[in-house]
Scaffold this motif. Structure first.
Motif, PDB file in Angstrom:
ATOM      1  N   UNK A  51       0.825  -1.199   0.000  1.00 28.06           N
ATOM      2  CA  UNK A  51       0.000   0.000   0.000  1.00 28.06           C
ATOM      3  C   UNK A  51       0.861   1.251   0.000  1.00 28.06           C
ATOM      4  N   UNK A  52       1.792   1.326  -0.919  1.00 29.04           N
ATOM      5  CA  UNK A  52       2.700   2.465  -0.947  1.00 29.04           C
ATOM      6  C   UNK A  52       1.971   3.695  -1.470  1.00 29.04           C
ATOM      7  N   UNK A  53       2.092   4.787  -0.747  1.00 27.14           N
ATOM      8  CA  UNK A  53       1.505   6.045  -1.170  1.00 27.14           C
ATOM      9  C   UNK A  53       2.514   7.154  -1.024  1.00 27.14           C
ATOM     10  N   UNK A  54       2.300   8.252  -1.697  1.00 31.09           N
ATOM     11  CA  UNK A  54       3.155   9.418  -1.525  1.00 31.09           C
ATOM     12  C   UNK A  54       2.994   9.913  -0.101  1.00 31.09           C
ATOM     13  N   UNK A  55       4.073  10.123   0.585  1.00 31.01           N
ATOM     14  CA  UNK A  55       3.990  10.695   1.915  1.00 31.01           C
ATOM     15  C   UNK A  55       3.931   9.685   3.037  1.00 31.01           C
ATOM     16  N   UNK A  56       4.080   8.402   2.780  1.00 30.98           N
ATOM     17  CA  UNK A  56       4.146   7.455   3.875  1.00 30.98           C
ATOM     18  C   UNK A  56       3.146   6.325   3.757  1.00 30.98           C
ATOM     19  N   UNK A  57       3.085   5.534   4.799  1.00 32.98           N
ATOM     20  CA  UNK A  57       2.181   4.398   4.851  1.00 32.98           C
ATOM     21  C   UNK A  57       0.745   4.909   4.922  1.00 32.98           C
ATOM     22  N   UNK A  58      -0.114   4.509   4.038  1.00 38.65           N
ATOM     23  CA  UNK A  58      -1.476   5.044   3.989  1.00 38.65           C
ATOM     24  C   UNK A  58      -2.276   4.893   5.283  1.00 38.65           C
ATOM     25  N   UNK A  59      -2.003   3.855   6.076  1.00 43.87           N
ATOM     26  CA  UNK A  59      -2.751   3.665   7.321  1.00 43.87           C
ATOM     27  C   UNK A  59      -2.596   4.841   8.289  1.00 43.87           C
ATOM     28  N   UNK A  60      -1.568   5.641   8.118  1.00 42.94           N
ATOM     29  CA  UNK A  60      -1.293   6.731   9.037  1.00 42.94           C
ATOM     30  C   UNK A  60      -1.470   8.112   8.401  1.00 42.94           C
ATOM     31  N   UNK A  61      -2.001   8.150   7.182  1.00 43.27           N
ATOM     32  CA  UNK A  61      -2.172   9.425   6.495  1.00 43.27           C
ATOM     33  C   UNK A  61      -3.392  10.175   7.016  1.00 43.27           C
ATOM     34  N   UNK A  62      -3.189  11.440   7.333  1.00 39.85           N
ATOM     35  CA  UNK A  62      -4.268  12.313   7.785  1.00 39.85           C
ATOM     36  C   UNK A  62      -5.236  12.590   6.642  1.00 39.85           C
ATOM     37  N   UNK A  63      -6.485  12.915   6.963  1.00 35.76           N
ATOM     38  CA  UNK A  63      -7.483  13.167   5.918  1.00 35.76           C
ATOM     39  C   UNK A  63      -7.042  14.222   4.906  1.00 35.76           C
ATOM     40  N   UNK A  64      -6.385  15.276   5.363  1.00 41.01           N
ATOM     41  CA  UNK A  64      -5.973  16.330   4.427  1.00 41.01           C
ATOM     42  C   UNK A  64      -4.932  15.839   3.425  1.00 41.01           C
ATOM     43  N   UNK A  65      -4.165  14.826   3.785  1.00 47.51           N
ATOM     44  CA  UNK A  65      -3.203  14.276   2.844  1.00 47.51           C
ATOM     45  C   UNK A  65      -3.898  13.464   1.751  1.00 47.51           C
ATOM     46  N   UNK A  66      -5.037  12.870   2.089  1.00 48.51           N
ATOM     47  CA  UNK A  66      -5.825  12.153   1.074  1.00 48.51           C
ATOM     48  C   UNK A  66      -6.466  13.149   0.113  1.00 48.51           C
ATOM     49  N   UNK A  67      -6.807  14.335   0.610  1.00 46.15           N
ATOM     50  CA  UNK A  67      -7.503  15.324  -0.200  1.00 46.15           C
ATOM     51  C   UNK A  67      -6.566  16.281  -0.921  1.00 46.15           C
ATOM     52  N   UNK A  68      -5.559  16.787  -0.207  1.00 46.97           N
ATOM     53  CA  UNK A  68      -4.745  17.882  -0.718  1.00 46.97           C
ATOM     54  C   UNK A  68      -3.396  17.459  -1.268  1.00 46.97           C
ATOM     55  N   UNK A  69      -3.017  16.225  -1.094  1.00 46.86           N
ATOM     56  CA  UNK A  69      -1.731  15.778  -1.602  1.00 46.86           C
ATOM     57  C   UNK A  69      -0.723  15.525  -0.504  1.00 46.86           C
ATOM     58  N   UNK A  70       0.497  15.197  -0.911  1.00 48.55           N
ATOM     59  CA  UNK A  70       1.494  14.658   0.011  1.00 48.55           C
ATOM     60  C   UNK A  70       2.301  15.670   0.828  1.00 48.55           C
ATOM     61  N   UNK A  71       1.799  16.864   1.052  1.00 45.74           N
ATOM     62  CA  UNK A  71       2.548  17.832   1.851  1.00 45.74           C
ATOM     63  C   UNK A  71       2.158  17.685   3.319  1.00 45.74           C
ATOM     64  N   UNK A  72       3.071  17.150   4.118  1.00 46.66           N
ATOM     65  CA  UNK A  72       2.765  16.939   5.530  1.00 46.66           C
ATOM     66  C   UNK A  72       2.940  18.238   6.312  1.00 46.66           C
ATOM     67  N   UNK A  73       2.245  18.296   7.430  1.00 49.18           N
ATOM     68  CA  UNK A  73       2.275  19.437   8.346  1.00 49.18           C
ATOM     69  C   UNK A  73       2.431  18.898   9.754  1.00 49.18           C
ATOM     70  N   UNK A  74       2.669  19.757  10.735  1.00 51.33           N
ATOM     71  CA  UNK A  74       2.681  19.269  12.114  1.00 51.33           C
ATOM     72  C   UNK A  74       1.368  18.575  12.492  1.00 51.33           C
ATOM     73  N   UNK A  75       0.256  19.066  11.976  1.00 48.61           N
ATOM     74  CA  UNK A  75      -1.037  18.438  12.276  1.00 48.61           C
ATOM     75  C   UNK A  75      -1.119  17.020  11.717  1.00 48.61           C
TER      76      UNK A  75
END
Length: 93
Positions: free
Chosen positions: A13-37
């Motif tokens: 389950x490789x995704x941009x920005x890390x393992x999908x199980x731990x991706x925040x909702x905004x990363x699913x919507x807005x793309x792979x730019x991580x934030x402190x949130x």
């Protein structure tokens, strides 16, 4: 930034920005730019998994995973303070 240490390759389950199980909702919507949130979100998923031995958002495929994350966390832990902390960490903005 939290890393997945290559575990995303082992589950297929490789995704941009890390393992999908731990991706925040905004990363699913807005793309792979991580934030402190989004890092707090990932830590909340990790804390839940360490405490329960289960994924915070279990799924059999990426579509189910995305739907589960977008619907919000509904998990339970026995410790009330830990429940409050994880619920805060997994709150969608």
């Amino acid at each position: 930034r939290l890393g997945d240490f290559g575990s995303s390759h082992s589950v297929g389950l490789m995704g941009e920005g890390g393992t999908p199980y731990y991706l925040a909702p905004e990363l699913w919507q807005d793309g792979p730019t991580s934030t402190p949130a989004s890092d707090i979100w990932a830590l909340g998923c990790t804390l839940y998994e360490v405490h329960t031995g289960e994924k915070a958002f279990p799924a059999n495929n990426l579509l189910q995973l995305r739907q589960s994350i977008m619907q919000g966390w509904r998990g339970q832990v026995r410790d009330a303070e830990l429940q409050t902390l994880i619920a805060w960490m997994l709150t969608q903005d």
